[in-house]
Design a protein around this motif. Structure first.
Motif, PDB file in Angstrom:
ATOM      1  N   GLY A  65       4.211   5.638  -5.217  1.00 36.93           N
ATOM      2  CA  GLY A  65       4.357   5.618  -6.670  1.00 36.93           C
ATOM      3  C   GLY A  65       3.470   6.639  -7.334  1.00 36.93           C
ATOM      4  O   GLY A  65       3.838   7.248  -8.342  1.00 36.93           O
ATOM      5  N   ASP A  66       2.290   6.851  -6.763  1.00 35.44           N
ATOM      6  CA  ASP A  66       1.341   7.822  -7.309  1.00 35.44           C
ATOM      7  C   ASP A  66       1.692   9.255  -6.902  1.00 35.44           C
ATOM      8  O   ASP A  66       1.635  10.176  -7.708  1.00 35.44           O
ATOM      9  CB  ASP A  66      -0.089   7.516  -6.840  1.00 35.44           C
ATOM     10  CG  ASP A  66      -0.631   6.215  -7.407  1.00 35.44           C
ATOM     11  OD1 ASP A  66      -0.061   5.702  -8.400  1.00 35.44           O
ATOM     12  OD2 ASP A  66      -1.620   5.701  -6.833  1.00 35.44           O
ATOM     13  N   ASP A  67       2.021   9.441  -5.611  1.00 35.22           N
ATOM     14  CA  ASP A  67       2.184  10.783  -5.041  1.00 35.22           C
ATOM     15  C   ASP A  67       3.629  11.168  -4.701  1.00 35.22           C
ATOM     16  O   ASP A  67       3.885  12.320  -4.389  1.00 35.22           O
ATOM     17  CB  ASP A  67       1.347  10.913  -3.766  1.00 35.22           C
ATOM     18  CG  ASP A  67      -0.144  10.682  -4.002  1.00 35.22           C
ATOM     19  OD1 ASP A  67      -0.584  10.864  -5.154  1.00 35.22           O
ATOM     20  OD2 ASP A  67      -0.849  10.327  -3.046  1.00 35.22           O
ATOM     21  N   GLY A  68       4.528  10.214  -4.678  1.00 39.72           N
ATOM     22  CA  GLY A  68       5.911  10.491  -4.301  1.00 39.72           C
ATOM     23  C   GLY A  68       6.153  10.457  -2.805  1.00 39.72           C
ATOM     24  O   GLY A  68       7.289  10.428  -2.353  1.00 39.72           O
ATOM     25  N   GLU A  69       5.091  10.487  -2.037  1.00 34.32           N
ATOM     26  CA  GLU A  69       5.171  10.440  -0.580  1.00 34.32           C
ATOM     27  C   GLU A  69       3.856   9.893  -0.041  1.00 34.32           C
ATOM     28  O   GLU A  69       2.877   9.775  -0.774  1.00 34.32           O
ATOM     29  CB  GLU A  69       5.438  11.832  -0.003  1.00 34.32           C
ATOM     30  CG  GLU A  69       4.336  12.837  -0.313  1.00 34.32           C
ATOM     31  CD  GLU A  69       4.687  14.252   0.123  1.00 34.32           C
ATOM     32  OE1 GLU A  69       5.884  14.610   0.138  1.00 34.32           O
ATOM     33  OE2 GLU A  69       3.760  15.002   0.449  1.00 34.32           O
ATOM     34  N   ARG A  80       6.134  10.123   4.735  1.00 36.77           N
ATOM     35  CA  ARG A  80       7.207   9.163   4.481  1.00 36.77           C
ATOM     36  C   ARG A  80       7.474   9.132   2.987  1.00 36.77           C
ATOM     37  O   ARG A  80       6.574   9.312   2.188  1.00 36.77           O
ATOM     38  CB  ARG A  80       6.755   7.760   4.886  1.00 36.77           C
ATOM     39  CG  ARG A  80       7.211   7.221   6.236  1.00 36.77           C
ATOM     40  CD  ARG A  80       6.701   7.944   7.357  1.00 36.77           C
ATOM     41  NE  ARG A  80       7.135   7.334   8.630  1.00 36.77           N
ATOM     42  CZ  ARG A  80       6.498   7.535   9.735  1.00 36.77           C
ATOM     43  NH1 ARG A  80       5.413   8.260   9.753  1.00 36.77           N
ATOM     44  NH2 ARG A  80       6.938   7.039  10.854  1.00 36.77           N
ATOM     45  N   ILE A  81       8.742   8.900   2.665  1.00 37.16           N
ATOM     46  CA  ILE A  81       9.106   8.664   1.275  1.00 37.16           C
ATOM     47  C   ILE A  81       9.824   7.327   1.223  1.00 37.16           C
ATOM     48  O   ILE A  81      10.380   6.857   2.224  1.00 37.16           O
ATOM     49  CB  ILE A  81       9.999   9.800   0.714  1.00 37.16           C
ATOM     50  CG1 ILE A  81      11.275   9.940   1.549  1.00 37.16           C
ATOM     51  CG2 ILE A  81       9.244  11.107   0.638  1.00 37.16           C
ATOM     52  CD1 ILE A  81      12.282  10.903   0.955  1.00 37.16           C
ATOM     53  N   LEU A  82       9.774   6.680   0.067  1.00 42.06           N
ATOM     54  CA  LEU A  82      10.468   5.407  -0.096  1.00 42.06           C
ATOM     55  C   LEU A  82      11.963   5.664  -0.131  1.00 42.06           C
ATOM     56  O   LEU A  82      12.423   6.618  -0.761  1.00 42.06           O
ATOM     57  CB  LEU A  82      10.038   4.723  -1.390  1.00 42.06           C
ATOM     58  CG  LEU A  82       8.661   4.106  -1.408  1.00 42.06           C
ATOM     59  CD1 LEU A  82       8.394   3.506  -2.778  1.00 42.06           C
ATOM     60  CD2 LEU A  82       8.498   3.047  -0.333  1.00 42.06           C
ATOM     61  N   VAL A 141       0.843  -1.197   0.000  1.00 41.18           N
ATOM     62  CA  VAL A 141       0.000   0.000   0.000  1.00 41.18           C
ATOM     63  C   VAL A 141       0.878   1.246   0.000  1.00 41.18           C
ATOM     64  O   VAL A 141       0.650   2.187  -0.775  1.00 41.18           O
ATOM     65  CB  VAL A 141      -0.962   0.003   1.218  1.00 41.18           C
ATOM     66  CG1 VAL A 141      -1.602   1.368   1.419  1.00 41.18           C
ATOM     67  CG2 VAL A 141      -2.026  -1.072   1.053  1.00 41.18           C
ATOM     68  N   VAL A 142       1.888   1.261   0.848  1.00 40.01           N
ATOM     69  CA  VAL A 142       2.788   2.419   0.928  1.00 40.01           C
ATOM     70  C   VAL A 142       3.505   2.617  -0.405  1.00 40.01           C
ATOM     71  O   VAL A 142       3.592   3.743  -0.912  1.00 40.01           O
ATOM     72  CB  VAL A 142       3.787   2.248   2.094  1.00 40.01           C
ATOM     73  CG1 VAL A 142       4.915   3.265   2.011  1.00 40.01           C
ATOM     74  CG2 VAL A 142       3.058   2.374   3.421  1.00 40.01           C
ATOM     75  N   ARG A 143       3.981   1.537  -1.006  1.00 40.15           N
ATOM     76  CA  ARG A 143       4.667   1.649  -2.305  1.00 40.15           C
ATOM     77  C   ARG A 143       3.733   2.177  -3.383  1.00 40.15           C
ATOM     78  O   ARG A 143       4.123   3.005  -4.211  1.00 40.15           O
ATOM     79  CB  ARG A 143       5.229   0.298  -2.718  1.00 40.15           C
ATOM     80  CG  ARG A 143       6.470  -0.080  -1.964  1.00 40.15           C
ATOM     81  CD  ARG A 143       7.067  -1.366  -2.481  1.00 40.15           C
ATOM     82  NE  ARG A 143       8.347  -1.607  -1.845  1.00 40.15           N
ATOM     83  CZ  ARG A 143       8.754  -2.790  -1.441  1.00 40.15           C
ATOM     84  NH1 ARG A 143       8.004  -3.857  -1.626  1.00 40.15           N
ATOM     85  NH2 ARG A 143       9.926  -2.927  -0.873  1.00 40.15           N
ATOM     86  N   ARG A 144       2.493   1.709  -3.383  1.00 37.33           N
ATOM     87  CA  ARG A 144       1.523   2.160  -4.386  1.00 37.33           C
ATOM     88  C   ARG A 144       1.249   3.651  -4.235  1.00 37.33           C
ATOM     89  O   ARG A 144       1.283   4.413  -5.208  1.00 37.33           O
ATOM     90  CB  ARG A 144       0.224   1.372  -4.284  1.00 37.33           C
ATOM     91  CG  ARG A 144      -0.832   1.803  -5.308  1.00 37.33           C
ATOM     92  CD  ARG A 144      -2.133   1.045  -5.182  1.00 37.33           C
ATOM     93  NE  ARG A 144      -2.676   0.998  -3.844  1.00 37.33           N
ATOM     94  CZ  ARG A 144      -3.352   1.974  -3.252  1.00 37.33           C
ATOM     95  NH1 ARG A 144      -3.556   3.113  -3.883  1.00 37.33           N
ATOM     96  NH2 ARG A 144      -3.823   1.822  -2.033  1.00 37.33           N
TER      97      ARG A 144
END
Length: 78
Positions: free
Chosen positions: A31-35, A72-74, A25-28
């Motif tokens: 991926g959409d918003d950058g954060e 958070r950011i990846l 979920v966090v990655r998705r």
């Protein structure tokens, strides 16, 4: 039967599968918003704020995310 779990801060545990789903979920969202903000993960998972906070703290500790202010950011390679 072997039960696998992921230990979270504040003495919480979730199944390894639930932790993996939260990471997805966090990655998705990233991926959409950058954060990603805590509220976005809470809404996407239907979990409580307390559980999502603990999940995000575990992801920070595992090197998946990095907290920057209220989001958070990846991390690279995560």
């Amino acid at each position: 039967m072997l039960f696998r779990s992921a230990r979270l801060p504040d003495g919480l545990d979730v199944s390894a599968d639930a932790y993996a789903e939260a990471i997805a979920v966090v990655r998705r969202i990233c991926g959409d918003d950058g954060e990603v903000a805590l509220a976005q993960v809470r809404d996407a998972t239907g979990s409580s704020r307390k559980v999502v906070q603990a999940l995000l703290e575990r992801m920070d500790a595992d090197g998946i995310t990095r907290r920057t202010g209220d989001v958070r950011i990846l991390r690279r390679g995560a």
